[in-house]
Every structure is written in structure tokens, then in C-alpha cells.
Design an enzyme around this catalytic site. Structure first.
Site, PDB file in Angstrom:
ATOM      1  N   SER A  42       0.816  -1.210   0.000  1.00 22.75           N
ATOM      2  CA  SER A  42       0.000   0.000   0.000  1.00 22.75           C
ATOM      3  C   SER A  42       0.849   1.258   0.000  1.00 22.75           C
ATOM      4  CB  SER A  42      -0.921   0.001   1.220  1.00 22.75           C
ATOM      5  OG  SER A  42      -0.163  -0.163   2.411  1.00 22.75           O
TER       6      SER A  42
ATOM      7  N   HIS B  29      -2.717  -2.897  -5.541  1.00 27.77           N
ATOM      8  CA  HIS B  29      -3.131  -2.559  -4.174  1.00 27.77           C
ATOM      9  C   HIS B  29      -4.635  -2.709  -4.049  1.00 27.77           C
ATOM     10  CE1 HIS B  29      -3.727   0.700  -0.890  1.00 27.77           C
ATOM     11  NE2 HIS B  29      -3.728  -0.512  -0.364  1.00 27.77           N
TER      12      HIS B  29
ATOM     13  N   GLU C 273      -5.862  -0.219  -6.919  1.00 24.00           N
ATOM     14  CA  GLU C 273      -4.877   0.785  -7.308  1.00 24.00           C
ATOM     15  C   GLU C 273      -3.722   0.047  -7.990  1.00 24.00           C
ATOM     16  OE1 GLU C 273      -3.542   4.677  -4.778  1.00 24.00           O
ATOM     17  OE2 GLU C 273      -3.265   2.741  -3.814  1.00 24.00           O
TER      18      GLU C 273
ATOM     19  N   ASN D 132      -3.371   6.134   0.018  1.00 25.00           N
ATOM     20  CA  ASN D 132      -2.726   6.331   1.311  1.00 25.00           C
ATOM     21  C   ASN D 132      -1.966   7.645   1.407  1.00 25.00           C
ATOM     22  OD1 ASN D 132      -3.624   4.127   2.814  1.00 25.00           O
ATOM     23  ND2 ASN D 132      -2.188   2.763   1.790  1.00 25.00           N
TER      24      ASN D 132
END
Length: 303
Positions: free
Chosen positions: A125, A146, A158, A196
Site C-alpha cells: 500500500s 493494491h 490501485e 494512502n
């Protein structure tokens, strides 16, 4: 592209039988792929098999998948206690602890046993795909996938291209992700990627808000849920993700981007040091243990 995908990928290996790995394995088996799920912990493999079976039957009972899917998907799932059993995989998705050193070690081992055409993907991540790829002899065949938690439910994936990831590999992984029912977003290979890079500073600021005594944890979460229409407050979400994972990602952001705004809140560090990692441990910011008398860690009382 569907035909290209079928030619390129028929067997998917998944490394790690935790919540993310089990969820990814479930998705792949449901989408019609043969799946090899590996973990060095045989007990974790057994738990994952039970969790996947229960999840599939729950989805079928709700009418979200057909009644035939659970049995069909479970027949496509094989548990692999040895990493050597993944040598037939066309794609291996790594979903282990968020540690660059450990991920690289796994990639080095996989690079030796997989066929030359196999693709290596990481569910990281935040960690650089380019650096993970550098541990292999197939840098053009390494990519980031991800998945959001829990993978069978969350619609987003992702995809992250490393510096050398080929257009062909990107196209195959994008097509595979869409076959799994995911909406694809694409990120350049920068720390934290998209989700993130935005989410973790918010969670960190929520910890600072608690740490400095601005408000209680309940009011912080209620404020974000009702004030910004978030389904979970940031502290609840941190517990769900895992406080150790949040801390690891913030450190990647801080080290990679060199900006003190990503410096982890001391209260978050304290919770992790105390072993309060969130839901998976039964206690984090909140306690999930019935009748628990555990004392709460105290935020600072003054600035």
C-alpha cells in the site's frame, strides 16, 4: 484483451493467508482462475480456507453470487504449504507484512522458481514497486496491485507501475482486475501512491487531535462521519486497517517524501509499542474485547 488475458493468466499464486491474501485468493477463484494460496504457517492456511468458504456462502445467501459459485470457487483453490508449489503460476500476488526487506526476500525467492513469463505483483500500500522489482531479474514484469480491505467487498484497486513495468504487463493486470469486478485507478510509483498519500495524513491528524486533547475519540469519529459523510471515522478506520500498518505507511511517506507533516503522531507510536494494533488484536484506539477492563492509553492533557 480478454483472449490475451486468458492466454497469459490461468493460475494465480497468492503469498500470505491473512485477511488480504485470503480475500485476494477468494476474488481470483470466484473470477474463474486456479489459485494457489501459500503461507509458511499451516494453521493460517487452514483458517483462510474456512474464512473463504464462509465468505462465499454468505455472499451466496445474500444473492450477491449464484448458489453454484461457492463450491466451484473452492474447487479452484489449492493450499500450498511450500512456496515451491507456486512454480506453475502465471501471476503471483504478494500480500504479506508491509516490510520492504521481507517483500524483497520473497521476490528474490519467487524470481528463482517461477517460469520466465510469470508476472510478480505486490499488494503493498506504500512501498516502491521499482525498488521491489530491482530484487528480481524480471523488472518489466513486476507491478503493484493494491487491493482495498476487504478485497471481496471493496470495488477499488490501485495499479502501480514501476519504472520498468511493460505496457503489456500493465494491460494484462488491468484486464484481470476488471474481470475481478474492480474499478481501476493508476498511480505513479511515489510513496503512498494515491489512496494512502491522502488517507494516512488524515488518520495521523486524527491521532494528533486525540493526543493534544482537542476531543474524545468518539467525538473525532462522529465529527468525520456526520460532518463529512465518511462511513467510518478515522480512528475506527485505523483500528480496522491495523495501527501497525498505518504506522508503517506513515514512516514510508515520511522517509520517502522528507516532509515532517507525515511524521507519525507519538500516540500512534505508543499504541503500536503497547501491542494495541486494532481489531485484529482485540484492542487499539477502541477495545473490541467483551467485558474488557483494559486501561486506555491517555492522550496528552496539555500542549
Amino acid at each position: 484483451m480478454a483472449n490475451d488475458l486468458e492466454k497469459a493468466i490461468s493460475t494465480i499464486g497468492v503469498i500470505g493467508a491473512g485477511q488480504m491474501g485470503a480475500g485476494i485468493a477468494q476474488l481470483a477463484a470466484t473470477a474463474g482462475f486456479s489459485v494457489l494460496l501459500h503461507d509458511s504457517d499451516s494453521a493460517a492456511l487452514g483458517r483462510a480456507e474456512g474464512i473463504i468458504s464462509a465468505s462465499l456462502r454468505r455472499l451466496a445467501s445474500k444473492g450477491l453470487i449464484s448458489q453454484a459459485v461457492p463450491d466451484e470457487a473452492m474447487k479452484r483453490l489449492k493450499l500450498a504449504s511450500s512456496i515451491q508449489e507456486l512454480h506453475t503460476a502465471d501471476l503471483v500476488i504478494e500480500a504479506i507484512i508491509e516490510s520492504e526487506a521481507i517483500k524483497k526476500k520473497i521476490f528474490i525467492e519467487l524470481d528463482k522458481i517461477l517460469k520466465p513469463s510469470a508476472i510478480l505483483a505486490s499488494n503493498t500500500s506504500s512501498i516502491s514497486i521499482t525498488r521491489l522489482a530491482s530484487a528480481t531479474s524480471r523488472t518489466s514484469q513486476v507491478i503493484g496491485m493494491h487491493f482495498m480491505n476487504p478485497p471481496p467487498i471493496m470495488k477499488l484497486i490501485e495499479i502501480v507501475r514501476g519504472a520498468d513495468t511493460s505496457d503489456e504487463v500493465f494491460a494484462i493486470i488491468k484486464s484481470l482486475s476488471e474481470r475481478m469486478g474492480k474499478t481501476v485507478i493508476c498511480s505513479q510509483d511515489y510513496p503512498g501512491f494515491i489512496v494512502n498519500r491522502i488517507l494516512m495524513p488524515m488518520i495521523n491528524e486524527a491521532f494528533y487531535t486525540l493526543y493534544t486533547g482537542v476531543a474524545t475519540k468518539e467525538d473525532i469519529d462522529t465529527g468525520m462521519k456526520l460532518g463529512t459523510n465518511h462511513p467510518m471515522g478515522p480512528l475506527e478506520l485505523a483500528d480496522f486497517i491495523g495501527l501497525d500498518v498505518c504506522l508503517s505507511i506513515l514512516r514510508v511517506l515520511h522517509n520517502g517524501l522528507g516532509d515532517d507533516k507525515y511524521s507519525p503522531c507519538p500516540l500512534l507510536v505508543q499504541y503500536v509499542d503497547a501491542g494495541r494494533l486494532g481489531r485484529k488484536r482485540g484492542i487499539g484506539v477502541y477495545s473490541y474485547q467483551k467485558g474488557s477492563n483494559a486501561a486506555a492509553l491517555k492522550p496528552r492533557s496539555s500542549l
